[in-house]
Design an enzyme around this catalytic site. Structure first.
Site, PDB file in Angstrom:
ATOM      1  N   ARG A  59       0.970  -1.310  -0.045  1.00  0.00           N
ATOM      2  CA  ARG A  59       0.236  -0.007   0.039  1.00  0.00           C
ATOM      3  C   ARG A  59       0.860   1.224   0.023  1.00  0.00           C
ATOM      4  O   ARG A  59       0.416   2.408  -0.301  1.00  0.00           O
ATOM      5  CB  ARG A  59      -0.955   0.055   1.201  1.00  0.00           C
ATOM      6  CG  ARG A  59      -2.042   0.885   0.944  1.00  0.00           C
ATOM      7  CD  ARG A  59      -3.197   0.908   1.935  1.00  0.00           C
ATOM      8  NE  ARG A  59      -2.620   0.690   3.497  1.00  0.00           N
ATOM      9  CZ  ARG A  59      -2.973   0.148   4.360  1.00  0.00           C
ATOM     10  NH1 ARG A  59      -3.885  -0.742   4.228  1.00  0.00           N
ATOM     11  NH2 ARG A  59      -2.532   0.173   5.469  1.00  0.00           N
ATOM     12  N   TYR A  92     -11.395  23.750  -9.929  1.00  0.00           N
ATOM     13  CA  TYR A  92     -12.082  22.468 -10.395  1.00  0.00           C
ATOM     14  C   TYR A  92     -13.173  22.155  -9.527  1.00  0.00           C
ATOM     15  O   TYR A  92     -13.121  22.120  -8.170  1.00  0.00           O
ATOM     16  CB  TYR A  92     -11.045  21.367 -10.368  1.00  0.00           C
ATOM     17  CG  TYR A  92     -11.646  20.352 -10.697  1.00  0.00           C
ATOM     18  CD1 TYR A  92     -11.789  19.908 -12.174  1.00  0.00           C
ATOM     19  CD2 TYR A  92     -11.571  18.946  -9.983  1.00  0.00           C
ATOM     20  CE1 TYR A  92     -12.261  18.778 -12.684  1.00  0.00           C
ATOM     21  CE2 TYR A  92     -11.924  17.792 -10.253  1.00  0.00           C
ATOM     22  CZ  TYR A  92     -12.379  17.575 -11.625  1.00  0.00           C
ATOM     23  OH  TYR A  92     -12.731  16.430 -11.974  1.00  0.00           O
ATOM     24  N   ASP A 102      -2.814  23.607  -8.007  1.00  0.00           N
ATOM     25  CA  ASP A 102      -3.390  22.759  -9.298  1.00  0.00           C
ATOM     26  C   ASP A 102      -2.661  23.188 -10.506  1.00  0.00           C
ATOM     27  O   ASP A 102      -3.094  24.253 -10.918  1.00  0.00           O
ATOM     28  CB  ASP A 102      -4.832  22.443  -9.335  1.00  0.00           C
ATOM     29  CG  ASP A 102      -5.308  21.533 -10.322  1.00  0.00           C
ATOM     30  OD1 ASP A 102      -4.539  21.310 -11.310  1.00  0.00           O
ATOM     31  OD2 ASP A 102      -6.232  21.056 -10.137  1.00  0.00           O
ATOM     32  N   LYS A 130      -4.910  13.584 -17.136  1.00  0.00           N
ATOM     33  CA  LYS A 130      -5.170  14.535 -18.125  1.00  0.00           C
ATOM     34  C   LYS A 130      -3.735  14.187 -18.950  1.00  0.00           C
ATOM     35  O   LYS A 130      -3.607  13.583 -19.581  1.00  0.00           O
ATOM     36  CB  LYS A 130      -5.308  15.942 -17.710  1.00  0.00           C
ATOM     37  CG  LYS A 130      -6.434  15.980 -16.726  1.00  0.00           C
ATOM     38  CD  LYS A 130      -7.994  15.755 -17.259  1.00  0.00           C
ATOM     39  CE  LYS A 130      -9.030  15.574 -16.231  1.00  0.00           C
ATOM     40  NZ  LYS A 130      -9.070  16.444 -15.268  1.00  0.00           N
TER      41      LYS A 130
HETATM   42  C1  LIG Z   1      -9.728  16.437 -14.149  1.00  0.00           C
HETATM   43  C2  LIG Z   1      -9.274  17.553 -13.372  1.00  0.00           C
HETATM   44  C3  LIG Z   1      -9.044  17.143 -11.909  1.00  0.00           C
HETATM   45  C4  LIG Z   1      -9.437  15.992 -11.365  1.00  0.00           C
HETATM   46  O1  LIG Z   1      -8.766  14.805 -11.885  1.00  0.00           O
HETATM   47  P1  LIG Z   1      -9.281  13.391 -11.693  1.00  0.00           P
HETATM   48  O2  LIG Z   1      -8.200  12.308 -12.234  1.00  0.00           O
HETATM   49  O3  LIG Z   1     -10.503  13.237 -13.090  1.00  0.00           O
HETATM   50  O4  LIG Z   1      -9.791  13.070 -10.404  1.00  0.00           O
HETATM   51  C5  LIG Z   1      -8.511  18.308 -11.117  1.00  0.00           C
HETATM   52  N1  LIG Z   1      -8.036  19.343 -11.537  1.00  0.00           N
HETATM   53  C6  LIG Z   1      -8.048  19.785 -12.827  1.00  0.00           C
HETATM   54  C7  LIG Z   1      -7.839  21.052 -13.385  1.00  0.00           C
HETATM   55  C8  LIG Z   1      -8.598  18.782 -13.576  1.00  0.00           C
HETATM   56  O5  LIG Z   1      -9.045  19.343 -14.924  1.00  0.00           O
END
Ligand SMILES: *Cc1c(COP(=O)(O)O)cnc(C)c1O
Length: 395
Positions: free
Chosen positions: A61, A114, A186, A211
């Site tokens: 883990r 987000y 982020d 992404k």
């Molecule tokens: C999609 C996204 C997230 C979340 O990511 P997931 O892997 O879908 O949980 C966080 N921040 C931004 C800017 C995003 O576009």
């Protein structure tokens, strides 16, 4: 990584980090990539080994060589102390927030954040006794006027992934630190290729690795990279909560990262070409892309970023819902769907009103968000041209 003849250490280019970091062929029978490690149990040979707990791995883990192969790359890219791979981008946000906050604390979150991260703050942190407030993404140094004695975290996202405001990270970091709060950023849009928030004063950087890192819309992951000061809190909270990312998912991220530099370059060029082209079209009221000189935060983007991402927004002239449907329903090259960062182009109508509490969204026209993939640029233009014509007819 490499030594100059003078003996000075040379910092490798980001492309070299992406292709070389986190690999260890000597430990994998010479095979170039770290394979998928699957496993919970790790064996100990003797009681002394069990008690010493000094093996590299004690229980699955906490991670395995595949997850570490990703963490090493991202750590180098972000100039971080360490990085942890977690199951999703949202998990990266929630763990980072919980690592900084406890009952009785206060958190400031950008109004452009987000949405699921916002919902976590409203729906979970509030219940755990944290006061949650939102701030204008363009507040910059003005953040200091909002900080309370118990504010312990600030969550920024630059640019906002729906509305594309660029945030003044150095100013936010200075204000947060003066008040005893940590700054979480982020950085999913620009990737560490084009923006490095830790070098601008941030304490924690999160990515939706789902992404751009993965790049093929076929896996979920997130990363949390921190300064040395913030690391222990992040790793403690992740461990306590039991978050683990599988070797299978980690392998997809590692594989994606190897080509991140060339993909980002292509995405950047195409997105900018499409955004520039859209600006000239009749039905388009406004294009929200920070690398365009028309963007209100263009100067800030130029100061703090070295490139731009695949994703941008555009506002079409006001029209009823039927026109929005006419625009998206018959797209041939673009598709409609959440997420972004894959090889395929996406275009999505966006409704902002409910997601904002500090700076109301004032555009009258219809907002769309586009992720520009790797298709032929002329095909993409033809598809949007036809969509704009359908929109105009339905208006
Ligand atoms: C999609 C996204 C997230 C979340 O990511 P997931 O892997 O879908 O949980 C966080 N921040 C931004 C800017 C995003 O576009």
């Amino acid at each position: 990584m490499t030594e100059k003849s003078s003996g000075q250490t040379e910092t490798p280019s980001i492309e070299t980090v992406l292709t070389h970091a986190g690999r260890n062929p000597d430990k994998q029978f010479g095979f170039i990539n770290t394979p998928v490690y699957r496993g919970s149990t790790v064996l100990f040979k003797t009681l002394a080994d069990l008690e010493a707990q000094s093996q590299a791995y004690l229980y699955g883990r906490a991670g395995n060589p595949t997850t570490e192969s990703v963490e090493r790359v991202v750590t180098e890219l972000e100039g971080a102390y360490r990085t942890k791979l977690v199951p999703s981008g949202l998990a990266a946000i929630t763990i980072a927030l919980m690592a900084c906050l406890k009952s009785g604390d206060d958190v400031l979150i950008t109004d452009s954040a987000y949405e699921p991260g916002r919902k976590f703050a409203d729906g979970f942190l509030e219940h755990m006794g944290v006061s949650v407030r939102f701030y204008d993404p363009r507040i910059g140094a003005g953040l200091s006027t909002l900080l309370l004695p118990n504010t312990r975290a600030v969550l920024a996202e630059s640019p906002g992934s729906l509305t594309f405001e660029i945030q003044d990270i150095p100013a936010l970091a200075a204000a947060a630190h003066a008040g005893g709060a940590r700054l979480i950023v982020d950085n999913s849009w620009a990737s560490p290729l084009y923006h490095r928030p830790l070098s601008l004063g941030a304490d924690i950087v999160v990515h939706a690795a789902t992404k751009m890192f993965v790049g093929h819309s076929d896996a979920f992951a997130g990363t949390i990279s921190t300064t040395e000061e913030a690391w222990e809190d992040v790793e403690r909270i992740r461990t306590l909560l039991g978050y683990f990312t599988s070797g299978d998912e980690a392998f997809q991220v590692a594989r994606g990262l190897r080509t991140l530099a060339i993909r980002m370059k292509e995405h950047q060029e195409r997105a900018l070409a499409m955004a520039t082209w859209l600006e000239t079209r009749d039905e388009v009221e406004k294009v929200l892309h920070p690398a365009l000189p028309s963007h209100p935060d263009h100067a800030l983007w130029k100061r703090d970023f070295t490139g731009s991402g695949s994703l941008f927004g555009f506002v079409l002239k006001p029209a009823p819902k039927a026109a929005v449907a006419a625009f998206v329903d018959q797209m041939q090259v673009f598709s409609m769907g959440f997420s972004w960062g894959g090889y395929e182009s996406l275009c999505l109508p966006v409704r902002i009103t409910k997601a904002r509490t500090v700076v109301p969204w004032s555009e009258e026209g219809n907002l769309f968000r586009a992720h520009i993939g790797l298709e032929g640029i002329e095909d993409l233009k033809a598809d949007l041209s036809a969509a704009l014509e359908r929109y105009a007819r339905a208006r």
